[in-house]
Design a protein around this motif. Sequence first.
Motif, PDB file in Angstrom:
ATOM      1  N   VAL A 167       1.241  -0.705   0.004  1.00  8.52           N
ATOM      2  CA  VAL A 167      -0.149   0.319  -0.112  1.00  8.52           C
ATOM      3  C   VAL A 167       0.760   1.474   0.116  1.00  8.52           C
ATOM      4  O   VAL A 167       2.224   1.446   0.120  1.00  8.52           O
ATOM      5  CB  VAL A 167      -0.853   0.090   1.171  1.00  8.52           C
ATOM      6  N   ASP A 168       0.054   2.234  -0.209  1.00  6.57           N
ATOM      7  CA  ASP A 168       1.425   4.146  -0.747  1.00  6.57           C
ATOM      8  C   ASP A 168       0.997   4.416  -0.457  1.00  6.57           C
ATOM      9  O   ASP A 168      -0.753   4.728  -0.362  1.00  6.57           O
ATOM     10  CB  ASP A 168       1.853   3.834  -2.203  1.00  6.57           C
ATOM     11  N   TYR A 169       1.736   4.884   0.248  1.00  6.40           N
ATOM     12  CA  TYR A 169       1.273   7.069   0.708  1.00  6.40           C
ATOM     13  C   TYR A 169       2.370   7.713   0.636  1.00  6.40           C
ATOM     14  O   TYR A 169       2.638   7.650   0.255  1.00  6.40           O
ATOM     15  CB  TYR A 169       1.347   7.112   2.722  1.00  6.40           C
ATOM     16  N   GLU A 170       1.002   8.780  -0.273  1.00  6.73           N
ATOM     17  CA  GLU A 170       1.353  10.526   0.016  1.00  6.73           C
ATOM     18  C   GLU A 170       1.883  11.276   1.248  1.00  6.73           C
ATOM     19  O   GLU A 170       1.598  11.365   1.144  1.00  6.73           O
ATOM     20  CB  GLU A 170       0.647  11.023  -1.160  1.00  6.73           C
ATOM     21  N   ILE A 171       3.336  11.605   0.724  1.00  3.65           N
ATOM     22  CA  ILE A 171       3.792  12.865   1.459  1.00  3.65           C
ATOM     23  C   ILE A 171       4.110  13.990   1.214  1.00  3.65           C
ATOM     24  O   ILE A 171       4.972  13.880   0.267  1.00  3.65           O
ATOM     25  CB  ILE A 171       4.239  12.142   2.509  1.00  3.65           C
ATOM     26  N   GLU A 172       3.347  15.380   1.680  1.00  2.67           N
ATOM     27  CA  GLU A 172       4.332  16.808   1.058  1.00  2.67           C
ATOM     28  C   GLU A 172       4.475  17.447   2.248  1.00  2.67           C
ATOM     29  O   GLU A 172       3.250  17.634   3.706  1.00  2.67           O
ATOM     30  CB  GLU A 172       3.283  16.866   0.134  1.00  2.67           C
ATOM     31  N   ASN A 173       5.924  18.002   2.196  1.00  3.98           N
ATOM     32  CA  ASN A 173       6.078  18.926   3.084  1.00  3.98           C
ATOM     33  C   ASN A 173       5.633  20.221   2.124  1.00  3.98           C
ATOM     34  O   ASN A 173       5.573  21.016   0.876  1.00  3.98           O
ATOM     35  CB  ASN A 173       7.026  18.633   3.006  1.00  3.98           C
ATOM     36  N   THR A 174       5.096  20.787   3.170  1.00  2.89           N
ATOM     37  CA  THR A 174       4.523  22.320   2.770  1.00  2.89           C
ATOM     38  C   THR A 174       4.948  23.727   3.183  1.00  2.89           C
ATOM     39  O   THR A 174       4.254  25.103   2.784  1.00  2.89           O
ATOM     40  CB  THR A 174       2.755  22.308   2.866  1.00  2.89           C
ATOM     41  N   LEU A 175       5.987  23.643   3.936  1.00  3.29           N
ATOM     42  CA  LEU A 175       6.985  24.797   4.310  1.00  3.29           C
ATOM     43  C   LEU A 175       8.534  24.564   2.972  1.00  3.29           C
ATOM     44  O   LEU A 175       8.785  23.875   2.285  1.00  3.29           O
ATOM     45  CB  LEU A 175       7.765  24.542   5.380  1.00  3.29           C
ATOM     46  N   ASP A 176       8.443  25.898   3.236  1.00  2.00           N
ATOM     47  CA  ASP A 176       9.580  26.308   2.383  1.00  2.00           C
ATOM     48  C   ASP A 176      11.034  25.658   3.341  1.00  2.00           C
ATOM     49  O   ASP A 176      12.139  26.776   3.096  1.00  2.00           O
ATOM     50  CB  ASP A 176       9.684  27.710   2.368  1.00  2.00           C
ATOM     51  N   ARG A 177      10.813  24.821   3.625  1.00  2.00           N
ATOM     52  CA  ARG A 177      12.661  24.238   4.911  1.00  2.00           C
ATOM     53  C   ARG A 177      12.285  23.209   4.833  1.00  2.00           C
ATOM     54  O   ARG A 177      11.335  22.702   4.994  1.00  2.00           O
ATOM     55  CB  ARG A 177      12.586  25.102   6.034  1.00  2.00           C
ATOM     56  N   ALA A 178      13.139  21.652   4.988  1.00  3.09           N
ATOM     57  CA  ALA A 178      13.082  20.635   5.196  1.00  3.09           C
ATOM     58  C   ALA A 178      12.731  20.355   6.294  1.00  3.09           C
ATOM     59  O   ALA A 178      13.351  21.302   7.510  1.00  3.09           O
ATOM     60  CB  ALA A 178      14.627  20.154   5.166  1.00  3.09           C
ATOM     61  N   VAL A 179      12.107  19.712   6.677  1.00  2.00           N
ATOM     62  CA  VAL A 179      11.160  19.124   8.006  1.00  2.00           C
ATOM     63  C   VAL A 179      11.660  17.001   8.325  1.00  2.00           C
ATOM     64  O   VAL A 179      11.625  16.893   6.754  1.00  2.00           O
ATOM     65  CB  VAL A 179      10.078  19.491   8.246  1.00  2.00           C
ATOM     66  N   THR A 180      12.521  17.216   9.265  1.00  2.83           N
ATOM     67  CA  THR A 180      12.531  15.157   9.117  1.00  2.83           C
ATOM     68  C   THR A 180      10.987  15.187  10.469  1.00  2.83           C
ATOM     69  O   THR A 180      11.061  15.912  11.575  1.00  2.83           O
ATOM     70  CB  THR A 180      13.788  15.269  10.013  1.00  2.83           C
ATOM     71  N   GLY A 181      10.078  14.140   9.682  1.00  2.00           N
ATOM     72  CA  GLY A 181       9.275  12.974  10.797  1.00  2.00           C
ATOM     73  C   GLY A 181       9.411  12.254  11.159  1.00  2.00           C
ATOM     74  O   GLY A 181      10.445  11.261  10.149  1.00  2.00           O
ATOM     75  N   GLN A 182       9.047  11.521  11.719  1.00  2.00           N
ATOM     76  CA  GLN A 182       8.476  10.275  12.002  1.00  2.00           C
ATOM     77  C   GLN A 182       6.941   9.356  12.611  1.00  2.00           C
ATOM     78  O   GLN A 182       6.588   9.524  13.114  1.00  2.00           O
ATOM     79  CB  GLN A 182       9.929   9.854  13.674  1.00  2.00           C
ATOM     80  N   ALA A 183       7.197   8.829  11.471  1.00  2.00           N
ATOM     81  CA  ALA A 183       5.734   8.122  11.880  1.00  2.00           C
ATOM     82  C   ALA A 183       5.034   7.253  13.265  1.00  2.00           C
ATOM     83  O   ALA A 183       6.714   6.196  13.053  1.00  2.00           O
ATOM     84  CB  ALA A 183       4.885   7.182   9.970  1.00  2.00           C
ATOM     85  N   ILE A 184       4.944   6.723  13.222  1.00  4.82           N
ATOM     86  CA  ILE A 184       4.351   6.393  14.887  1.00  4.82           C
ATOM     87  C   ILE A 184       2.979   5.224  13.858  1.00  4.82           C
ATOM     88  O   ILE A 184       1.967   5.488  13.611  1.00  4.82           O
ATOM     89  CB  ILE A 184       4.312   6.512  16.071  1.00  4.82           C
ATOM     90  N   PRO A 185       3.065   4.079  14.343  1.00  2.20           N
ATOM     91  CA  PRO A 185       1.799   3.279  13.731  1.00  2.20           C
ATOM     92  C   PRO A 185       0.555   3.080  15.201  1.00  2.20           C
ATOM     93  O   PRO A 185       1.086   2.546  16.135  1.00  2.20           O
ATOM     94  CB  PRO A 185       2.694   1.615  13.220  1.00  2.20           C
TER      95      PRO A 185
END
Length: 182
Positions: free
Chosen positions: A102-120
Amino acid sequence: MASGTLDPRALENRRMLVRLAIAAVGMFGFGFALVPFYEKICEVTGLRNLLVSNASDNAENTQVDTTRNIVVEMDANTHSLAWRFKPLQSNVTVHPGQLVRVDYEIENTLDRAVTGQAIPSYGPKVAERYFRKLECFCFTQQTLGPNEKRIMPVVFVVDGSAPVDLNEITLSYTFFEVAGKG
């Protein structure tokens, strides 16, 4: 001292040299014999048996139960993170033992790099015991550049030993920003 006789010290040194040579040859022989000895121990005990594969075990572990259907619903959330995050399909019907992507789409809406972590998380809670992820974006932190969009897969199997009354599973991911990264 006569030229033909050795003093007791020289005689003792020669004996010591012979003993050390025998010990060195013995250690070399032991090291050389250790490899087949180790292989035999592994064969007898079944430890680290990489050469022999039990095909029936492999087939049993990957067998698909086509008599059962489980609906897996996908959910995507962010927590204080300016990203758009969604599954490309809201649910999928699977058979226990079936390999699914299954595929998920993710998009950063900011004008800077951001790091995230997904928790299931899983619903019902018991489903977590039977849901096996083989590949998932949740295994590592994700850094998205400014306005970057990405497709990320989740590859999973629902274990065939799942209870018969487990007909529906909700797989939910929540992305959190990783402080100090990006």
